[in-house]
Design an enzyme around this catalytic site. Structure first.
Site, PDB file in Angstrom:
ATOM      1  N   ILE A  52      -0.859  -2.010   7.629  1.00 49.06           N
ATOM      2  CA  ILE A  52      -1.880  -1.848   8.683  1.00 49.06           C
ATOM      3  C   ILE A  52      -3.192  -1.523   7.990  1.00 49.06           C
ATOM      4  CG2 ILE A  52      -2.621  -0.652  10.786  1.00 49.06           C
ATOM      5  CD1 ILE A  52       0.305   0.113  11.303  1.00 49.06           C
ATOM      6  N   ASP A  53      -4.062  -2.512   7.885  1.00 50.65           N
ATOM      7  CA  ASP A  53      -5.395  -2.244   7.360  1.00 50.65           C
ATOM      8  C   ASP A  53      -6.217  -1.790   8.565  1.00 50.65           C
ATOM      9  OD1 ASP A  53      -7.428  -2.252   5.302  1.00 50.65           O
ATOM     10  OD2 ASP A  53      -8.336  -3.828   6.500  1.00 50.65           O
ATOM     11  N   GLU A 108       0.821  -1.214   0.000  1.00 49.78           N
ATOM     12  CA  GLU A 108       0.000   0.000   0.000  1.00 49.78           C
ATOM     13  C   GLU A 108       0.856   1.265   0.000  1.00 49.78           C
ATOM     14  OE1 GLU A 108      -2.808   0.503   3.261  1.00 49.78           O
ATOM     15  OE2 GLU A 108      -3.557   2.342   2.330  1.00 49.78           O
ATOM     16  N   THR A 136      -5.848   1.821   9.450  1.00 49.10           N
ATOM     17  CA  THR A 136      -4.915   2.823  10.012  1.00 49.10           C
ATOM     18  C   THR A 136      -5.657   3.828  10.916  1.00 49.10           C
ATOM     19  OG1 THR A 136      -3.497   2.592   8.075  1.00 49.10           O
ATOM     20  CG2 THR A 136      -3.178   4.562   9.401  1.00 49.10           C
ATOM     21  N   ASP A 153      -0.901  -5.061   2.864  1.00 45.91           N
ATOM     22  CA  ASP A 153      -1.405  -3.880   3.569  1.00 45.91           C
ATOM     23  C   ASP A 153      -0.784  -3.947   4.961  1.00 45.91           C
ATOM     24  OD1 ASP A 153      -2.694  -1.816   4.791  1.00 45.91           O
ATOM     25  OD2 ASP A 153      -4.649  -2.235   3.884  1.00 45.91           O
ATOM     26  N   ASP A 156      -6.209  -4.271   0.304  1.00 44.04           N
ATOM     27  CA  ASP A 156      -7.231  -4.364   1.368  1.00 44.04           C
ATOM     28  C   ASP A 156      -7.900  -5.741   1.361  1.00 44.04           C
ATOM     29  OD1 ASP A 156      -7.155  -1.595   2.230  1.00 44.04           O
ATOM     30  OD2 ASP A 156      -8.283  -1.058   0.439  1.00 44.04           O
TER      31      ASP A 156
HETATM   32  C1  IPD Z   1      -9.063   1.043   4.880  1.00 41.50           C
HETATM   33  C2  IPD Z   1      -9.923   0.140   5.717  1.00 41.50           C
HETATM   34  C3  IPD Z   1     -11.322   0.669   5.829  1.00 41.50           C
HETATM   35  C4  IPD Z   1     -11.951   0.897   4.483  1.00 41.50           C
HETATM   36  C5  IPD Z   1     -11.065   1.761   3.630  1.00 41.50           C
HETATM   37  C6  IPD Z   1      -9.684   1.143   3.514  1.00 41.50           C
HETATM   38  P1  IPD Z   1      -6.437   1.343   5.322  1.00 41.50           P
HETATM   39  O1  IPD Z   1      -7.754   0.545   4.762  1.00 41.50           O
HETATM   40  O2  IPD Z   1      -9.941  -1.149   5.186  1.00 41.50           O
HETATM   41  O3  IPD Z   1     -12.188  -0.187   6.509  1.00 41.50           O
HETATM   42  O4  IPD Z   1     -13.215   1.470   4.632  1.00 41.50           O
HETATM   43  O5  IPD Z   1     -11.659   1.895   2.374  1.00 41.50           O
HETATM   44  O6  IPD Z   1      -8.874   1.900   2.666  1.00 41.50           O
HETATM   45  O7  IPD Z   1      -6.396   2.635   4.570  1.00 41.50           O
HETATM   46  O8  IPD Z   1      -6.651   1.552   6.757  1.00 41.50           O
HETATM   47  O9  IPD Z   1      -5.331   0.420   5.003  1.00 41.50           O
END
Ligand code: IPD
Length: 259
Positions: A82-83, A64, A85, A80, A211
């Site tokens: 940290i999914d 990412e 963040t 990813d 993601d």
């Molecule tokens: C996000 C999370 C979130 C989702 C966002 C993503 P990130 O990932 O998965 O739940 O609603 O669309 O981008 O940015 O924290 O890696």
């Protein structure tokens, strides 16, 4: 399999960096009006790439925080770091490290690790899905009205464009037909919750390959279904993902707005 076991250990080791950041508190920078990034996202990704690249040297690694854009390759490892963040910054423990391996545009391995709650989800194509070494499966719920559906909101929501209105219209249609909605804040973990039978379905617009690359296989191997908004095969380039236990899939699709 041996390579996958090594990879799981690398992900667990990366979890220590996430735990340190979570415990000490994090200062976030803004990628956009609503999207955050921290030094831990970058550090975890750097750590994972440095350890994974020598073992999986015939795969392209797409992370990412370092991906520069372009077409997705045939063989890739999607990371990813940290999914979730935003949850990480706000000390909400719904977050995970997500690593998915795809070959010929199909997922073959997926792991999602929440080091804060010590939950390690993984799947290998054809071998089922597990959480902390125990097999997991989706629910058998067939009534949409009895279903909890997880979702997320796109970062572009503040622009109030097409994505925003799709979210609003889908809510209007779907909300009266289901038990409730959950917006937990980490798509990779949301998919694992579907695989584990905590929620019955999930949908979101604008998710990125990192993601969902791991979560998709975890859901499929737990007996669930993944599609695009039209009910066709989901590709990592699709705009909208719809996931479910399979039993409610058609009804879920019928109750989302057209994009
Ligand atoms: C996000 C999370 C979130 C989702 C966002 C993503 P990130 O990932 O998965 O739940 O609603 O669309 O981008 O940015 O924290 O890696």
């Amino acid at each position: 399999m041996e390579k996958y076991e090594k990879l799981k250990q690398i992900i667990k080791d990366a979890g220590e960096i996430v735990k340190d950041g979570y415990a000490s508190g994090v200062k976030a920078d803004k990628k956009s009006a609503t999207e955050l990034v921290t030094k831990y996202d970058k550090e975890v990704e750097k750590f994972l790439i440095s350890k994974i690249a020598p073992i999986f040297n015939d795969y392209e690694i797409i992370g990412e925080e370092s991906f520069k854009g372009g077409a997705l390759p045939e063989r890739a490892i999607y990371i990813d770091p940290i999914d979730g963040t935003t949850n990480f910054v706000h000390k909400i423990p719904h977050l995970g490290i997500s690593v998915g391996i795809w070959e010929n545009k199909e997922p073959v391995f997926g792991a999602v690790y929440n080091p804060i709650l010590n939950e390690f989800y993984s799947a290998v194509k054809g071998y089922g899905a597990e959480c902390n070494g125990k097999k997991i499966s989706v629910t058998a719920e067939s009534e949409l009205q009895n279903s909890i559906i997880a979702t997320g909101f796109p970062y572009v929501k503040h622009e109030m464009g097409r994505e925003y209105w799709w979210v609003v219209k889908s809510f209007k249609k779907l909300l009266p037909k289901i038990r409730d909605i959950r917006r937990l804040g980490a798509a990779a973990i949301d998919l694992c919750y579907l695989a584990k039978g905590k929620v019955n379905g999930f949908y979101e617009v604008n998710l990125q390959p990192w993601d969902v690359a791991a979560g998709i296989l975890i859901v499929q191997e737990a007996g669930g279904e993944i599609s695009n908004l039209k009910g066709g095969k989901y590709s990592l380039e699709d705009k909208i993902i719809v996931a479910s236990n399979g039993k409610i899939h058609k009804k879920l699709l019928e109750n989302l707005a057209e994009f």
